[in-house]
Design an enzyme around this catalytic site. Structure first.
Site, PDB file in Angstrom:
ATOM      1  CB  CYS A   2      -0.860   0.047   1.261  1.00 51.65           C
ATOM      2  SG  CYS A   2      -1.923  -1.374   1.429  1.00 51.65           S
ATOM      3  NE  ARG A  27       4.617   1.934  -1.233  1.00 50.28           N
ATOM      4  CZ  ARG A  27       5.483   1.994  -0.234  1.00 50.28           C
ATOM      5  NH1 ARG A  27       6.657   2.518  -0.406  1.00 50.28           N
ATOM      6  NH2 ARG A  27       5.160   1.514   0.958  1.00 50.28           N
ATOM      7  CD1 TRP A  74       0.207  -5.583  -3.535  1.00 50.36           C
ATOM      8  CD2 TRP A  74       0.257  -6.408  -1.459  1.00 50.36           C
ATOM      9  NE1 TRP A  74       0.833  -6.802  -3.587  1.00 50.36           N
ATOM     10  CE2 TRP A  74       0.878  -7.334  -2.341  1.00 50.36           C
ATOM     11  CE3 TRP A  74       0.174  -6.732  -0.103  1.00 50.36           C
ATOM     12  CZ2 TRP A  74       1.413  -8.552  -1.902  1.00 50.36           C
ATOM     13  CZ3 TRP A  74       0.705  -7.940   0.327  1.00 50.36           C
ATOM     14  CH2 TRP A  74       1.307  -8.820  -0.567  1.00 50.36           C
ATOM     15  CG  ASN A  98       1.880   0.922   4.103  1.00 53.71           C
ATOM     16  OD1 ASN A  98       1.679  -0.278   3.968  1.00 53.71           O
ATOM     17  ND2 ASN A  98       3.048   1.489   3.881  1.00 53.71           N
ATOM     18  N   GLY A  99      -0.095  -1.084   6.175  1.00 52.90           N
ATOM     19  CA  GLY A  99       0.285  -1.965   7.277  1.00 52.90           C
ATOM     20  C   GLY A  99      -0.869  -2.887   7.636  1.00 52.90           C
ATOM     21  CD  GLU A 485      17.948 -12.200  -8.236  1.00 53.57           C
ATOM     22  OE1 GLU A 485      17.455 -12.691  -7.214  1.00 53.57           O
ATOM     23  OE2 GLU A 485      17.538 -11.130  -8.728  1.00 53.57           O
ATOM     24  CE  LYS A 489      14.579 -10.184 -10.599  1.00 52.93           C
ATOM     25  NZ  LYS A 489      15.278 -10.115  -9.362  1.00 52.93           N
ATOM     26  CD  GLU A 492      10.949 -11.055  -8.454  1.00 51.32           C
ATOM     27  OE1 GLU A 492      10.829 -10.436  -7.402  1.00 51.32           O
ATOM     28  OE2 GLU A 492      11.946 -10.911  -9.200  1.00 51.32           O
ATOM     29  CG  HIS A 508      20.821 -35.500  -4.246  1.00 52.82           C
ATOM     30  ND1 HIS A 508      21.059 -36.761  -3.764  1.00 52.82           N
ATOM     31  CD2 HIS A 508      22.040 -34.935  -4.436  1.00 52.82           C
ATOM     32  CE1 HIS A 508      22.364 -36.947  -3.643  1.00 52.82           C
ATOM     33  NE2 HIS A 508      22.982 -35.849  -4.054  1.00 52.82           N
ATOM     34  CE  LYS A 607      12.270  -1.875  -6.345  1.00 49.77           C
ATOM     35  NZ  LYS A 607      13.078  -2.946  -6.952  1.00 49.77           N
TER      36      LYS A 607
HETATM   37  C1  G6P Z   1      10.236  -7.478  -2.543  1.00 54.80           C
HETATM   38  C2  G6P Z   1      10.747  -6.993  -3.890  1.00 54.80           C
HETATM   39  C3  G6P Z   1      12.053  -7.699  -4.225  1.00 54.80           C
HETATM   40  C4  G6P Z   1      13.070  -7.483  -3.103  1.00 54.80           C
HETATM   41  C5  G6P Z   1      12.502  -7.904  -1.739  1.00 54.80           C
HETATM   42  C6  G6P Z   1      13.394  -7.435  -0.607  1.00 54.80           C
HETATM   43  O1  G6P Z   1       9.875  -8.804  -2.626  1.00 54.80           O
HETATM   44  O2  G6P Z   1       9.793  -7.254  -4.895  1.00 54.80           O
HETATM   45  O3  G6P Z   1      12.590  -7.189  -5.436  1.00 54.80           O
HETATM   46  O4  G6P Z   1      14.221  -8.240  -3.375  1.00 54.80           O
HETATM   47  O5  G6P Z   1      11.219  -7.295  -1.526  1.00 54.80           O
HETATM   48  O6  G6P Z   1      13.389  -6.033  -0.587  1.00 54.80           O
HETATM   49  P1  G6P Z   1      14.543  -5.136  -0.027  1.00 54.80           P
HETATM   50  O7  G6P Z   1      14.071  -3.724  -0.273  1.00 54.80           O
HETATM   51  O8  G6P Z   1      14.664  -5.445   1.433  1.00 54.80           O
HETATM   52  O9  G6P Z   1      15.786  -5.467  -0.787  1.00 54.80           O
END
Ligand code: G6P
Length: 612
Positions: A2, A27, A74, A98-99, A485, A489, A492, A508, A607
């Site tokens: 949010c 966000r 959100w 927010n929260g 990673e 990606k 996501e 395994h 984000k």
């Molecule tokens: C969210 C974002 C990711 C990020 C993660 C940790 O999931 O979408 O891209 O890696 O949070 O966020 P930070 O700001 O702590 O790196």
């Protein structure tokens, strides 16, 4: 997550609020709304979907006012819908939040018994009714809000207005980020200063527990009820630029910004073939004492930490543990004296990482255990930077795409700088290795640039992924985290199911998944594990898997039937993870574009995850 925007001015601020919401889109959200007071009347608009829908509705209705609050939601409690979108109201009161209010159910029951009717499934609506109820005994809006705070359990930031008191806006920060924007004869609030850059570059950063009364010409801040002054910080607005420029998506722009971002990050610490004397100088006594490192992070930042675990132990012989913050914070791990607790975070506001940091600080203090805390972070004004003993900035510039790219590679560069620094103060690194690493760091931006030139080739390979349902990423050593990673990606932003594995684990389990329809991405830098990795590639091919290999140009790995190869320029094996991040980012990006997903704002993701 949010996002909140609000303001109080002499002028109509509906445009400012809507522009602010657009800037918070990154966000992640699923509905948006705003409420404004004009001539003592409260009006509200709320829409499901993009902020553009709300802008359209606002244009149609002509909603306006000089005090108001707005929100991107959100969904946590109740599905995305117009009636669950914020602001929530109770008579003349409107609230954005927010929260999470954890005890909302209990509060709702109490309020229903008092006759309040609920129109949403959200936790937020209780706040609006609580404020309305408190105003029956306490006419002052700020005092009424302060009186209900002890009843709320959870983490939250709030913006509150009352059409009966149209000359003020109340804000609360208790566990979720909130900043005040200082204009000329006007004040604003937001979850992220980015939202307010069109109206100001002067900000007041609130602390947890702050309540605020904003009027057009004054700001009053109270820390746990006591009046307090907080400094105004002026930001260089050019640094905060957030346009896509010539690029189709922020993510692509940010991928291509990596050579410069890494260059900026290392240049703050390196001077020729040496570390600058003033680089983390104030941390020298602490870093000399450090005996262990405990990394805490989430998501992509966690993957950067996984690479650093190899580096800390292999390069300077310093034991290093790493854990996902959401586990660490509830595990109550034993606190070990002389440990460096290292939080890695792009935003510096991730709820779990912050909570883990606070828990460790609290327990270390209670048991009188000497520890050190440090943040590697991309936002200089964030809570994490303010709450740690030391920090090291990644100078990546604002990262808008939800899928992290340049923040990741600059985190890796920053981690290497920290390792060099600790190696130097503890004299645990040889002069030769230090020189090799420094020279390799300086070389990185150039190699990143050369790697980016493979974009067209990677685009053509991405076409072979579009129809796939699953994908495996394999790597060994420091490239095992890069495989994780790469898989993160891809899932996501393209919504293809992907798994990252240490190639040695293939037998395994994951080998059972390999068939004609399973693309397997291999990260094959020139390192001590290359021969073993080649054996793993044979195992995949023998089961009909199709290989997509990002391989060192001298690896001897070449294109053949069902084996596609992109040759990556050579770099020191220590820094290869920074370089090999690029092809997996580009691959995911192009697959997502071809599948037509919302690359910069993938569904269901945010984000900055400021709630649990
Ligand atoms: C969210 C974002 C990711 C990020 C993660 C940790 O999931 O979408 O891209 O890696 O949070 O966020 P930070 O700001 O702590 O790196």
């Amino acid at each position: 997550m949010c996002g909140i925007v609000g303001g109080i001015a002499e002028r109509n601020i509906s445009g400012v609020l809507l522009e602010g919401l657009k800037r918070l889109e990154y966000r992640g959200y699923d509905s948006a709304g705003l409420a404004l007071i004009a001539s003592g009347q409260l009006s509200r608009e709320r829409e499901v979907g993009k902020v553009a829908n709300l802008v359209h509705a606002a244009e149609q209705s002509g909603i306006h006012g000089n005090v108001g609050i707005a929100h991107t939601r959100w969904a946590t409690h109740g599905k995305p819908s117009q009636h669950n979108a914020h602001p929530h109201t109770s008579h003349n009161i409107a609230v954005v939040h927010n929260g999470i209010i954890e005890n909302y159910q209990e509060l709702k029951t109490e309020l229903q018994a008092l006759g309040y009717q609920f129109t949403s499934e959200t936790d937020t609506e209780v706040v609006a009714h609580l404020v309305h109820h408190a105003l029956k005994n306490q006419a002052d809006l700020l005092l009424a809000v302060q009186s209900i705070i002890p009843k709320l359990k959870g983490a939250y930031a709030l913006g509150i207005i009352d059409a009966n008191q149209p000359d003020e806006l109340i804000a609360v920060r208790e566990g979720s980020p909130l900043v005040i924007g200082v204009g000329i004869g006007e004040y604003f609030i937001s979850s992220d200063q980015l939202a307010l850059l069109p109206v100001t570059n002067r900000f007041i950063y609130l602390e947890e527990g702050d309540t605020v009364r904003l009027k057009r010409d004054s700001v009053e801040i109270f820390a746990h009820g006591q009046a307090i002054e907080r400094p105004v910080t002026e930001l260089d607005a050019t640094v905060m630029s957030s346009s896509k420029g010539e690029y189709r998506h922020f993510m692509l722009k940010e991928i291509f910004e990596q050579p410069n971002a890494v260059q900026q990050t290392i240049a703050q610490a390196l001077d020729g073939n040496a570390l600058k004397e003033n680089f983390l100088e104030h941390a020298n006594p602490a870093l000399t004492q450090v005996q262990h490192v405990q990394i805490i992070a989430c998501g992509t930042s966690y993957h950067a930490g996984l690479v650093a675990k190899y580096w800390f132990e292999q390069i300077i012989g310093l034991p290093c543990q790493i854990e996902i913050a959401s586990e660490f914070r509830y595990r109550h791990p034993v606190i070990i004296a002389n440990t460096l607790y290292l939080c890695i975070s792009q935003s510096g506001e991730t709820a779990d990482t912050l909570a883990a940091l606070r828990d460790i600080q609290k327990r270390a203090k209670a048991s009188n255990t000497p520890i050190y805390t440090m943040a590697i972070c991309n936002v200089s004004t964030s809570s994490m930077i303010r709450e740690t003993n030391f920090h090291l900035l990644t100078l990546a510039g604002p990262e808008i795409g939800v899928a992290s790219t340049k923040a990741f590679t600059t985190q890796l560069a920053a981690l290497m700088l920290l390792i060099l620094k600790i190696g130097e103060v503890k004299q645990s690194i040889t002069t030769e290795l230090k020189l090799e690493l420094i020279q390799a760091l300086w070389h990185c931006p150039k190699v990143l640039n050369e790697t980016l030139k493979h974009d067209a080739k990677i685009l053509s390979l991405s076409e072979l992924f579009v129809e796939k349902a699953h994908c495996l990423f394999l790597g060994r050593g420091t490239h095992y985290p890069i495989a994780l990673e790469g898989a993160l990606k891809l899932k996501e932003i393209s919504y293809i199911h992907a798994e990252g594995y240490a190639a040695g684990e293939l037998k395994h389990g994951p080998l059972a998944l390999v068939d004609n329809d399973m693309p397997v991405v291999i990260l094959a830098p020139q390192d001590d594990m290359l021969d073993k990795l080649k054996s793993n590639m044979e195992e995949v091919q023998a089961r009909g898997g199709e290989l997509f290999v990002f391989a060192d140009e001298h690896s001897g790995i070449h294109k053949k039937d069902r084996q596609h190869v992109v040759h990556i320029p050579q770099i020191s094996q220590w820094l290869a993870p920074i370089i090999y991040s690029v092809p997996v980012q580009l691959l995911s990006y192009h697959v997502a574009v071809l599948r037509g997903t919302d690359v910069d704002q993938p569904r269901n993701l945010a984000k900055s995850v400021t709630v649990e």
